[in-house]
Design a protein around this motif. Sequence first.
Motif: not given
Lengths: 251, 456
Positions: A5, A7-8, A11-12, A16-17
């Motif tokens: 994930w 590619y998330l 958004f922030t 993450i990831a």
Amino acid sequence: MEDAWKYLQQFTTARIALGRTGTSIPLSEMLAFRMAHAHARDAVYSLLDVDGLQSVCSTVFRLPVRLLWSQAAHRDEYLQRPDKGRQLHPEAAALLEALPAADLHKDIAFVITDGLSATAVNVHALPLLSLAIPRLQALGFSLAPIHLVTQGRVAVGDPVGAFLQTRIVVVLIGERPGLSSPDSMGAYLTFAPAPGLTDVSRNCISNIRPAGLSYAAAADRLVYLLQQALRQGISGVHLKDDSIQETRLLE
Amino acid sequence: MAYKYSIGGHTYAFTDLKTLLAKASPHRAGDVLAGVAAESYQERVAAQLALAEVPLRQFLQETIVPYEQDEVTRLIIDTHDAAAFASVQHFTAGELRDWLLSDAATTATLQALAKGLTPEMVAAVSKLMRNQDLISVARKCEVVTRFRNTLGLKGHLAVRLQPNHTTDDPKGIMASTLDGLLYGCGDAVIGINPATDSPAMTILLLQLLDQLRQQFDIPTQTCVLCHITTALQIMHKAPVDLVFQSIGGTAATNTSFGVSLSLLQEAYEGALSLNRGTLGQNVMYFETGQGSALSANAHFGCDQQTLETRAYAVARHFNPLLVNTVVGFIGPEYLYDGKQITRAALEDHCCGKLLGLPMGVDVCYTNHAAADQDDMDNLLTLLGVAGCNYIMGVPGADDIMLNYQSTSFHDAQYVRQVLGLRPAPEFEQWLYRQGITDLTGNLLPVPASHQLLGGM
């Protein structure tokens, strides 16, 4: 092992990831974290750009600019003695006592202080004020001289505002540096400033910087809150920030 | 009354109980800042020796913040359970310390005792303990709470998923939330600290989280950590599972937070009436932290650790699902470095547990404190051993909104793995059903086609 994930991340800016090796963070991410921590530590020890702020404020806004300082003599004392950062040095207070009457009894006073990241206000204070001050003036509000305070905490705005007998004081201050944001600025509004007030009497606009709350959005919120605070005669937890309703929910 | 201890021809006199407690407290920056700390190593130990001799009954007689002036003191005294206290009422503080460490103090006896202990008794005992003692005693305690899952069972460690975003952007928050869930976190609560205290934004974020929870039938609870007055304002038009509030150990501290016992009671009753819990009705979420009273100039000459335990008396009155001390958030003027943060966290965890609270700890530090990830690794491991109910889960340990470092989703997996700790049982089963973990709790590779990722 990479996370599917990744590619998330679009958004922030949160970390993450990151992927993992076993349950642990991969080396490249661990060292990136260490570098960010190094930047934040360095921001804590940065210095307020007094000359730069003073010259630009006075020429651009055509307001008097004065330099004040708190009771904290140096950075290490500042970090361990917040009480000293909240109070003006007696010599600085004496300067305020000698103010001309024409500077008193204004609607709004701006105070710029280093807080925990001088870098933040060095970079963001002027862009925000450039948007907010003309609008406030157009709305008919009177502005007190701008005060710069070195080694200051949020509450140092209270004695400054009290001396100026201003209706409301706005403190622009470097927030404690985060790893992703060594340059985050906060704006604290206090109606009827007086020594001894606590955070319950203030409204805060946090994380002002291009990658956080943009100058335009921060200026919108600042002008809105100032209008509401001056109209209702309050600030703090009882003054709700409903400006979001008008901007965000229409999207 | 005055307390004394003599050593080598020198007599130390401590004018009252609050002074004795403060002087006996292990060294930390906030007590120095407040001017209440011991002035020498010898004075500190002398105070501890004197404190050990104080009968527990004295703590009911001599209040450290005046009863008439402070509703927290009145709450502590007026709700003290004399029957529960009976089994230890003949002890001194020192005898209580030895008894707590003895085999006579079991999980069951400690649970029965909790309401017989006052915050000040517990604070006193903690000052007579080493870190090891704080861990041993806390580990015996078990405080179980329920809303949509079961938290606090021995052998389990839950995680608050903290998907904060600098501008409360819904997609940004959702991205962090999914990352956390896919790393096995979120059983304590999925809880957002909003960037502003706007009622409209709070409603929007609550709807976002509730929709996700319902869509994937996640056995957990959600929360937007707004001010309690905002929660009260919106609870009938938004899905409010838990009511959050920061609290402190004196009425004046709570005033600085904009709350009072009656306001907390109103919100507690409001949240109960929503009746949203499926397994239980623990509906409150409190945060605390040493130094908040001094920060609000509301400390009455008491030390910060004793006042912190008094905040637990406030929390206890409202049967919370979650309480956590945000131990390193407040900064170096209260807890200067990794050593002080570690000590304070172990004290808070142990004291909260003894008083019967479902204690979690935000293992954290700010960038102006003399601490780093190594300190957090140490503390996280110690708290895992001590049986902490939950920790925070923040992407990469970096909270981009609150600007501090807490524990990461990876950290949570680390401590679960090295100590054999498991998520809340209902959540553990959900993780398995979702293919996120295997039967032994190890993370599985999750494909991009996983249903949780479908909406993004």
